[in-house]
Design a protein around this motif. Structure first.
Motif, PDB file in Angstrom:
ATOM      1  N   GLU A   4       0.832  -1.202   0.000  1.00 46.01           N
ATOM      2  CA  GLU A   4       0.000   0.000   0.000  1.00 46.01           C
ATOM      3  C   GLU A   4       0.868   1.253   0.000  1.00 46.01           C
ATOM      4  O   GLU A   4       1.846   1.356   0.720  1.00 46.01           O
ATOM      5  CB  GLU A   4      -0.896  -0.011   1.239  1.00 46.01           C
ATOM      6  N   THR A   5       0.495   2.224  -0.845  1.00 48.21           N
ATOM      7  CA  THR A   5       1.217   3.488  -0.894  1.00 48.21           C
ATOM      8  C   THR A   5       0.594   4.445   0.112  1.00 48.21           C
ATOM      9  O   THR A   5      -0.593   4.745   0.037  1.00 48.21           O
ATOM     10  CB  THR A   5       1.153   4.105  -2.301  1.00 48.21           C
ATOM     11  N   LYS A   6       1.393   4.873   1.083  1.00 49.33           N
ATOM     12  CA  LYS A   6       0.936   5.790   2.129  1.00 49.33           C
ATOM     13  C   LYS A   6       1.957   6.909   2.266  1.00 49.33           C
ATOM     14  O   LYS A   6       3.133   6.728   1.978  1.00 49.33           O
ATOM     15  CB  LYS A   6       0.833   5.072   3.478  1.00 49.33           C
ATOM     16  N   PHE A   7       1.473   8.043   2.744  1.00 52.81           N
ATOM     17  CA  PHE A   7       2.355   9.179   2.967  1.00 52.81           C
ATOM     18  C   PHE A   7       2.080   9.798   4.328  1.00 52.81           C
ATOM     19  O   PHE A   7       1.006   9.616   4.897  1.00 52.81           O
ATOM     20  CB  PHE A   7       2.132  10.261   1.896  1.00 52.81           C
ATOM     21  N   ARG A   8       3.054  10.525   4.816  1.00 48.75           N
ATOM     22  CA  ARG A   8       2.859  11.418   5.953  1.00 48.75           C
ATOM     23  C   ARG A   8       3.497  12.738   5.563  1.00 48.75           C
ATOM     24  O   ARG A   8       4.328  12.795   4.648  1.00 48.75           O
ATOM     25  CB  ARG A   8       3.460  10.857   7.237  1.00 48.75           C
ATOM     26  N   TYR A  65       5.693   5.850   3.022  1.00 44.76           N
ATOM     27  CA  TYR A  65       5.765   4.608   3.795  1.00 44.76           C
ATOM     28  C   TYR A  65       6.605   3.605   3.015  1.00 44.76           C
ATOM     29  O   TYR A  65       6.445   3.460   1.807  1.00 44.76           O
ATOM     30  CB  TYR A  65       4.344   4.090   4.021  1.00 44.76           C
ATOM     31  N   THR A  66       7.499   2.892   3.680  1.00 42.47           N
ATOM     32  CA  THR A  66       8.400   1.957   3.016  1.00 42.47           C
ATOM     33  C   THR A  66       7.741   0.622   2.690  1.00 42.47           C
ATOM     34  O   THR A  66       8.286  -0.158   1.915  1.00 42.47           O
ATOM     35  CB  THR A  66       9.621   1.668   3.906  1.00 42.47           C
ATOM     36  N   GLY A  67       6.603   0.345   3.313  1.00 40.10           N
ATOM     37  CA  GLY A  67       5.966  -0.960   3.144  1.00 40.10           C
ATOM     38  C   GLY A  67       6.405  -1.948   4.208  1.00 40.10           C
ATOM     39  O   GLY A  67       5.975  -3.097   4.210  1.00 40.10           O
ATOM     40  N   LEU A  68       7.269  -1.516   5.129  1.00 43.52           N
ATOM     41  CA  LEU A  68       7.775  -2.388   6.190  1.00 43.52           C
ATOM     42  C   LEU A  68       7.357  -1.884   7.560  1.00 43.52           C
ATOM     43  O   LEU A  68       7.112  -0.694   7.748  1.00 43.52           O
ATOM     44  CB  LEU A  68       9.301  -2.454   6.147  1.00 43.52           C
ATOM     45  N   GLU A  75       4.865   1.207  11.501  1.00 46.37           N
ATOM     46  CA  GLU A  75       5.172   1.464  10.098  1.00 46.37           C
ATOM     47  C   GLU A  75       6.426   2.330   9.966  1.00 46.37           C
ATOM     48  O   GLU A  75       6.582   3.328  10.668  1.00 46.37           O
ATOM     49  CB  GLU A  75       3.998   2.156   9.409  1.00 46.37           C
ATOM     50  N   ILE A  76       7.297   1.953   9.032  1.00 47.63           N
ATOM     51  CA  ILE A  76       8.545   2.671   8.803  1.00 47.63           C
ATOM     52  C   ILE A  76       8.373   3.601   7.605  1.00 47.63           C
ATOM     53  O   ILE A  76       7.992   3.165   6.520  1.00 47.63           O
ATOM     54  CB  ILE A  76       9.712   1.704   8.533  1.00 47.63           C
ATOM     55  N   TYR A  77       8.650   4.899   7.821  1.00 53.93           N
ATOM     56  CA  TYR A  77       8.554   5.928   6.779  1.00 53.93           C
ATOM     57  C   TYR A  77       9.925   6.516   6.494  1.00 53.93           C
ATOM     58  O   TYR A  77      10.831   6.440   7.329  1.00 53.93           O
ATOM     59  CB  TYR A  77       7.644   7.074   7.234  1.00 53.93           C
ATOM     60  N   GLU A  78      10.056   7.132   5.317  1.00 51.90           N
ATOM     61  CA  GLU A  78      11.240   7.937   5.037  1.00 51.90           C
ATOM     62  C   GLU A  78      11.396   8.938   6.171  1.00 51.90           C
ATOM     63  O   GLU A  78      10.415   9.449   6.693  1.00 51.90           O
ATOM     64  CB  GLU A  78      11.061   8.743   3.751  1.00 51.90           C
ATOM     65  N   GLY A  79      12.622   9.231   6.544  1.00 51.91           N
ATOM     66  CA  GLY A  79      12.870  10.219   7.592  1.00 51.91           C
ATOM     67  C   GLY A  79      12.855   9.651   8.992  1.00 51.91           C
ATOM     68  O   GLY A  79      13.215  10.350   9.940  1.00 51.91           O
TER      69      GLY A  79
END
Length: 138
Positions: A4-8, A65-68, A75-79
């Motif tokens: 799933e593609t997610k953003f923050r 979101y990295t998907g991991l 959930e692990i995100y960029e940054g």
């Protein structure tokens, strides 16, 4: 891996993180967020609980979101800043590093300056989120 593609979004002016996935901020205020891609670039709009109109966020950082998920199911995100127990060497060292997107994939900055460890080479049970580049410890 979750596909799933997610953003923050980090609002640099308000010093607040908005999560598109669950429409809440870290302090649990309900948010509605829209990410609009237009000919000028990315526009982000947020609306708080009970507010009538969306506010435009002009000074922000969009993170994917990295998907991991880490060892605790977060959930692990960029940054994100993570601790990674490197068991590939004899010394089983712990690396504290930033999650980045490089070479067409997500991973962490390695132990040596300029090095990169792709998530495809790491087991999530060896990763723990300890914060992110914008907020203090998680």
């Amino acid at each position: 891996m979750d596909t799933e593609t997610k953003f923050r979004v980090w609002d640099k002016d308000r010093n607040e993180m908005y999560y598109l996935t669950d429409n809440t901020t870290e302090n649990n205020s309900i948010m509605d967020m829209r990410i609009v891609f237009d000919e000028l670039g990315i526009c982000v709009f947020v609306k708080g609980y009970g507010e009538e109109e969306f506010k435009n966020i002009r000074n922000f950082k969009l993170m994917q979101y990295t998907g991991l998920k880490d060892m605790n199911g977060k959930e692990i995100y960029e940054g994100d800043i993570v601790e990674y127990c490197n068991t590939l060497t004899e010394l089983s060292e712990v690396i504290v590093s930033k999650v980045i997107y490089r070479k067409g994939c997500f991973g962490i900055e390695g132990f040596f300056k300029g090095s990169f460890i792709a998530f495809s080479d790491i087991s999530p049970e060896h990763i723990k989120i300890v914060g992110n580049v914008y907020e203090k410890e998680a």
